[in-house]
Write a protein that holds these residues in place. Sequence first.
Motif, PDB file in Angstrom:
ATOM      1  N   SER A 164      18.571  52.885  -7.478  1.00  0.00           N
ATOM      2  CA  SER A 164      18.793  53.153  -6.060  1.00  0.00           C
ATOM      3  C   SER A 164      17.584  52.819  -5.195  1.00  0.00           C
ATOM      4  O   SER A 164      17.555  53.129  -3.995  1.00  0.00           O
ATOM      5  CB  SER A 164      19.156  54.634  -5.858  1.00  0.00           C
ATOM      6  N   LEU A 165      16.586  52.169  -5.763  1.00  0.00           N
ATOM      7  CA  LEU A 165      15.326  51.934  -5.066  1.00  0.00           C
ATOM      8  C   LEU A 165      15.525  51.058  -3.830  1.00  0.00           C
ATOM      9  O   LEU A 165      16.145  50.003  -3.881  1.00  0.00           O
ATOM     10  CB  LEU A 165      14.341  51.273  -6.022  1.00  0.00           C
ATOM     11  N   VAL A 166      14.972  51.526  -2.694  1.00  0.00           N
ATOM     12  CA  VAL A 166      15.081  50.811  -1.425  1.00  0.00           C
ATOM     13  C   VAL A 166      13.699  50.458  -0.864  1.00  0.00           C
ATOM     14  O   VAL A 166      13.466  49.335  -0.422  1.00  0.00           O
ATOM     15  CB  VAL A 166      15.845  51.651  -0.382  1.00  0.00           C
ATOM     16  N   PHE A 167      12.769  51.424  -0.898  1.00  0.00           N
ATOM     17  CA  PHE A 167      11.440  51.217  -0.323  1.00  0.00           C
ATOM     18  C   PHE A 167      10.359  51.527  -1.360  1.00  0.00           C
ATOM     19  O   PHE A 167       9.795  52.623  -1.360  1.00  0.00           O
ATOM     20  CB  PHE A 167      11.229  52.104   0.904  1.00  0.00           C
ATOM     21  N   PRO A 168      10.022  50.600  -2.253  1.00  0.00           N
ATOM     22  CA  PRO A 168       8.892  50.817  -3.157  1.00  0.00           C
ATOM     23  C   PRO A 168       7.609  50.211  -2.580  1.00  0.00           C
ATOM     24  O   PRO A 168       7.604  49.073  -2.110  1.00  0.00           O
ATOM     25  CB  PRO A 168       9.318  50.064  -4.416  1.00  0.00           C
ATOM     26  N   SER A 169       6.542  50.985  -2.573  1.00  0.00           N
ATOM     27  CA  SER A 169       5.240  50.478  -2.145  1.00  0.00           C
ATOM     28  C   SER A 169       4.182  50.936  -3.139  1.00  0.00           C
ATOM     29  O   SER A 169       3.905  52.126  -3.254  1.00  0.00           O
ATOM     30  CB  SER A 169       4.891  50.974  -0.743  1.00  0.00           C
ATOM     31  N   LEU A 170       3.607  49.975  -3.853  1.00  0.00           N
ATOM     32  CA  LEU A 170       2.572  50.254  -4.851  1.00  0.00           C
ATOM     33  C   LEU A 170       1.282  49.533  -4.488  1.00  0.00           C
ATOM     34  O   LEU A 170       0.440  49.267  -5.346  1.00  0.00           O
ATOM     35  CB  LEU A 170       3.045  49.802  -6.240  1.00  0.00           C
ATOM     36  N   SER A 171       1.100  49.218  -3.237  1.00  0.00           N
ATOM     37  CA  SER A 171      -0.020  48.393  -2.799  1.00  0.00           C
ATOM     38  C   SER A 171      -1.359  49.120  -2.895  1.00  0.00           C
ATOM     39  O   SER A 171      -1.428  50.348  -2.943  1.00  0.00           O
ATOM     40  CB  SER A 171       0.210  47.932  -1.359  1.00  0.00           C
ATOM     41  N   SER A 172      -2.428  48.327  -2.935  1.00  0.00           N
ATOM     42  CA  SER A 172      -3.801  48.837  -2.918  1.00  0.00           C
ATOM     43  C   SER A 172      -4.067  49.824  -4.045  1.00  0.00           C
ATOM     44  O   SER A 172      -4.503  50.957  -3.832  1.00  0.00           O
ATOM     45  CB  SER A 172      -4.116  49.468  -1.558  1.00  0.00           C
ATOM     46  N   ASN A 173      -3.764  49.381  -5.269  1.00  0.00           N
ATOM     47  CA  ASN A 173      -4.139  50.096  -6.476  1.00  0.00           C
ATOM     48  C   ASN A 173      -4.853  49.112  -7.401  1.00  0.00           C
ATOM     49  O   ASN A 173      -5.363  48.082  -6.936  1.00  0.00           O
ATOM     50  CB  ASN A 173      -2.900  50.685  -7.155  1.00  0.00           C
ATOM     51  N   ASN A 174      -4.907  49.388  -8.676  1.00  0.00           N
ATOM     52  CA  ASN A 174      -5.511  48.475  -9.649  1.00  0.00           C
ATOM     53  C   ASN A 174      -4.503  48.138 -10.747  1.00  0.00           C
ATOM     54  O   ASN A 174      -4.869  47.994 -11.923  1.00  0.00           O
ATOM     55  CB  ASN A 174      -6.770  49.100 -10.260  1.00  0.00           C
ATOM     56  N   LEU A 175      -3.244  47.991 -10.373  1.00  0.00           N
ATOM     57  CA  LEU A 175      -2.204  47.656 -11.338  1.00  0.00           C
ATOM     58  C   LEU A 175      -2.365  46.214 -11.811  1.00  0.00           C
ATOM     59  O   LEU A 175      -2.763  45.335 -11.038  1.00  0.00           O
ATOM     60  CB  LEU A 175      -0.830  47.843 -10.704  1.00  0.00           C
ATOM     61  N   ASN A 176      -2.036  45.956 -13.072  1.00  0.00           N
ATOM     62  CA  ASN A 176      -2.146  44.600 -13.601  1.00  0.00           C
ATOM     63  C   ASN A 176      -0.866  44.225 -14.342  1.00  0.00           C
ATOM     64  O   ASN A 176       0.107  44.967 -14.355  1.00  0.00           O
ATOM     65  CB  ASN A 176      -3.379  44.468 -14.510  1.00  0.00           C
ATOM     66  N   GLY A 177      -0.885  43.055 -14.959  1.00  0.00           N
ATOM     67  CA  GLY A 177       0.302  42.587 -15.663  1.00  0.00           C
ATOM     68  C   GLY A 177       1.233  41.820 -14.743  1.00  0.00           C
ATOM     69  O   GLY A 177       0.851  41.355 -13.670  1.00  0.00           O
ATOM     70  N   ARG A 178       2.483  41.698 -15.154  1.00  0.00           N
ATOM     71  CA  ARG A 178       3.479  40.928 -14.419  1.00  0.00           C
ATOM     72  C   ARG A 178       4.464  41.841 -13.686  1.00  0.00           C
ATOM     73  O   ARG A 178       4.611  43.013 -14.035  1.00  0.00           O
ATOM     74  CB  ARG A 178       4.253  40.010 -15.377  1.00  0.00           C
ATOM     75  N   ILE A 179       5.129  41.267 -12.704  1.00  0.00           N
ATOM     76  CA  ILE A 179       6.209  41.988 -12.040  1.00  0.00           C
ATOM     77  C   ILE A 179       7.401  42.035 -12.994  1.00  0.00           C
ATOM     78  O   ILE A 179       7.842  40.999 -13.482  1.00  0.00           O
ATOM     79  CB  ILE A 179       6.627  41.285 -10.738  1.00  0.00           C
TER      80      ILE A 179
END
Length: 331
Positions: A164-179
Motif C-alpha cells: 500500500s506504499l504511497v509516500f516513501p522517503s529514505l533520503s539523506s541517510n547512508n543506505l547502500n546496495g541496489r534499489i
Amino acid sequence: MGNCSASQSREPSGNICNSKESKSKRERKDSHRKPKRQHKELKAAAHDCLFMLENPSNEIKKRLEFPVKIYAGKKFPDLSNNKLHGRILKSELGGRKSLAYLNLAQNFLTYIEHHPWRNIVTLDLSNNMLQGSLLVPPPKTDTFLLSNDQLTGLIPPSICNLSSLVFPSLSSNNLNGRIPQCFGSFGLIVMLHLQKNNLHGSLPDSFANLSSLRSLDLNGNKFEGRLARSSVNCSRLEVINVGNNNIRDEFPYWLGTPPELKVVVLRSNKFYGPIQYSKSLFHFSKLQILHLSHNEFKGFLPRKLFQSLAAMSHVAYLRPSILEIIITMIM
C-alpha cells in the motif's frame, strides 16, 4: 497539570505524569478510592500530558525518554519537533491496534528495535538520529518518512511487503546496495525520494509500472549505466532528478513524452553527445527547469528545442564541460 516526564516503568498502567507527592503518600491518599475512579484519573492525567506533546514546536525543555505511552484512545498523536530522546525497544512498547498516524519527526530518537504499532498507516520518523539498519514498518503503512537520519546498510527485501506504499522517503541517510526490483510493483507510489545515499547499480526497468509516480529523486547516489527508458511510461511524472550520479547515456529525448513533466535534473553525470531536436520526440510543453550542467554534451542547443518549451521563460546553461551557453528563451 503536574510536571510532565516520561515513565521508565514497564508496568502497563505506569503514569506518565508524575505528581509532586511521593508514590507512597499518593497511595495512602488514594487507598479509599475505587479502582475504576483511579483508572479514570490516570487516563485523564495521561491525556493532559499527551495534549502538551501533541502540539508541534512546543519546545519542551525537559528531556523526555521513550517509552512515551499513548492513552485515551489517541489515534493521531503528533509528537514532532520536541526533545524526545532514547530508543524504541520491543520490551518496552506493546502493539497498539488503533494507532493509525504517528509523527515523531524532529526529535533525538536513536534506535528502533521494532515497530510496535501494528496497524500504523502514516509513520514519520524523519529528522532524528536513528542508527542501524532500516526497519520496515507493518504492511498497511502507506506513508513512511525516514529522511535525514543516520541509517546504514541495504534496503531490506521485507520492504516488498508494503503493497500500500504511497509516500516513501529514505533520503539523506547512508543506505547502500541496489534499489529492490519490487519498487516497480508499487503501483500506488506518488513520491519516491532516495536522494543522498550510497545506492548503486542501474535503475530498475520495473519503474515502468509506477503509473501514479509524480516525483522521482535519486540525486546524490552512485547509480550507473543508462537512464531507464521505462520511465517514459510514468504518465503522471512531474519531477525527475538523477543529478550527481554516474549515469552514462545520450540526451534522453524520450523524457519529453510524460505530459506533466516540469523538472528534469541531469547535472553532474556522464551524459554525452549532441542535443538534437526531433519534432516527433520533443514535447516538454510544461517543463520549467532543465538542468544539464557538468556532463559531456557537445555542439549547440537547437533553437527549436526552446521554442517547444512553452512553460519556460528562462533557461541558464552554466559552464558544462564542453558547452558554455546562456540562453534567454524567446516566447
